[in-house]
Design a protein around this motif. Structure first.
Motif, mmCIF file in Angstrom:
data_model
loop_
_atom_site.group_PDB
_atom_site.id
_atom_site.type_symbol
_atom_site.label_atom_id
_atom_site.label_comp_id
_atom_site.label_asym_id
_atom_site.label_seq_id
_atom_site.Cartn_x
_atom_site.Cartn_y
_atom_site.Cartn_z
ATOM 1 N N THR A 27 29.350 37.971 50.133
ATOM 2 C CA THR A 27 29.620 39.405 50.033
ATOM 3 C C THR A 27 30.865 39.787 50.831
ATOM 4 O O THR A 27 31.247 40.953 50.868
ATOM 5 N N ARG B 193 23.290 37.006 54.861
ATOM 6 C CA ARG B 193 22.080 37.361 55.614
ATOM 7 C C ARG B 193 21.306 38.469 54.924
ATOM 8 O O ARG B 193 20.091 38.466 54.871
ATOM 9 N N ASP C 7 20.359 32.890 56.903
ATOM 10 C CA ASP C 7 21.227 33.069 58.075
ATOM 11 C C ASP C 7 21.637 31.685 58.571
ATOM 12 O O ASP C 7 20.776 30.896 58.992
#
Ligand SMILES: NC(=O)c1ccc[n+]([C@@H]2O[C@H](COP(=O)([O-])OP(=O)(O)OC[C@H]3O[C@@H](n4cnc5c(N)ncnc54)[C@H](OP(=O)(O)O)[C@@H]3O)[C@@H](O)[C@H]2O)c1
Length: 281
Positions: A12, A36, A50
């Motif tokens: 992202t 995450r 993560d």
């Protein structure tokens, strides 16, 4: 192309989103987008994990042929061992141009060098990307309405469009011919922050001015947002002469068969990000 499934870590982000876009354009059958928050990314299957928590991503590597991995997470050898055990064959590491001739006492250089070494030792096919400073760093100026204060305003950088990093990364993820190479990627020209602000001012039709931030003010401000060792790293790069990010390489055009994208081209695509919701006349 010899892969079916690619996974992009940090999908992202500025670079990761461009890696996904380029993989989709190349026609990779399955693209996974790991972050995450697991936020959706067009053309990819979102995966939550993560990298600071090795167990949380152990399942993410299953069924994946090639991984795009930003440097700097804890325990790179452990993560790479998990990838290899899960059947991953290829990894493309996002490092930095600062490692070239860099000093291991420098915290930023160090975490990139450590990740690079782990990738080379992992018994996977690997490619390392060493980009210059990103054009997207200018997003820190948004919204743009008047005066911008900028540290290291006198330092010229051959800034690179994350889309060019994404295009090279997608090539390396799908083409065995780029294995075993460390690629120093840059934009097409060296510019000062004021040059880049002038491009944005022109495109936005606004009167914008850059005010150099004095070093002591920059150090105090940066110390409020990042650990001291990273503040020191940036001062060593740009005041101590440890990082020459002010030269252009031909790697992007050589690999992509087209010129590297200019800051103006990047700015035209991202211009909306600089418009304030309400701008006083
Ligand atoms: N800026 C530069 O000039 C420059 C130059 C050379 C190299 N670099 C390196 O390039 C990297 C990427 O830059 P960028 O601008 O694309 O970053 P960015 O826009 O901040 O994106 C970071 C991405 O990584 C994800 N992420 C962060 N921590 C994670 C974790 N522990 N586990 C899984 N995903 C995680 C974020 O999503 P979530 O927050 O949802 O996890 C996001 O998708 C930087 O980390 C930097 O070290 C930067």
């Amino acid at each position: 192309m010899d892969i079916d499934t690619a996974l992009v870590v940090g999908a992202t982000g500025n670079v990761g989103a461009e890696v996904v876009r380029a993989l989709v354009e190349l026609g990779v059958p399955a693209v996974r987008a790991l972050s995450r928050r697991g936020a959706p990314v067009d053309g990819a299957t979102a995966v939550t994990g993560d990298l600071g928590d090795r167990a949380s991503v152990a399942d993410a590597w299953r069924g994946v042929d090639a991984v795009f991995l930003p440097a700097g997470h804890p325990d790179p050898p452990g993560l790479l061992a998990d990838m290899r055990a899960a059947g991953v064959r290829r990894v493309v590491l996002l490092s930095t141009g600062a490692v070239v001739g860099g000093d291991l006492d420098n915290a930023v250089t160090r975490f990139n060098v450590v990740s690079e070494a782990a990738v080379r030792d992992a018994e996977l096919a690997w490619t390392v990307l060493r980009p210059s400073g990103f054009m997207s760093n200018a997003l820190g100026w948004a919204p743009l309405t008047g005066v911008v204060r900028e540290p290291f305003a006198d330092v010229g950088v051959a800034v690179i469009d994350p889309a060019d990093i994404g295009a090279v990364a997608a090539r390396a993820l799908t083409d065995p011919g780029l294995a075993g190479r460390s690629l120093r990627l840059t934009g097409p020209e060296v510019s000062l922050p004021a040059d880049r602000l002038a491009v944005l001012a022109d495109l936005l039709g606004r009167d914008l001015r850059l005010e150099p931030e004095p070093d002591d003010a920059a150090r105090a401000r940066m110390s409020g947002t990042m650990p001291e060792r990273y503040v020191d790293a940036f001062f060593r790069f740009f005041r101590g002469g440890e990082y020459d990010d002010g030269h252009v390489t031909s790697v992007v055009p050589d690999l992509l068969g087209r010129p590297a994208r200019t800051f103006r081209e990047w700015a035209e695509v991202h211009l909306d990000a600089f418009r304030a919701e309400t701008v006083r006349p």
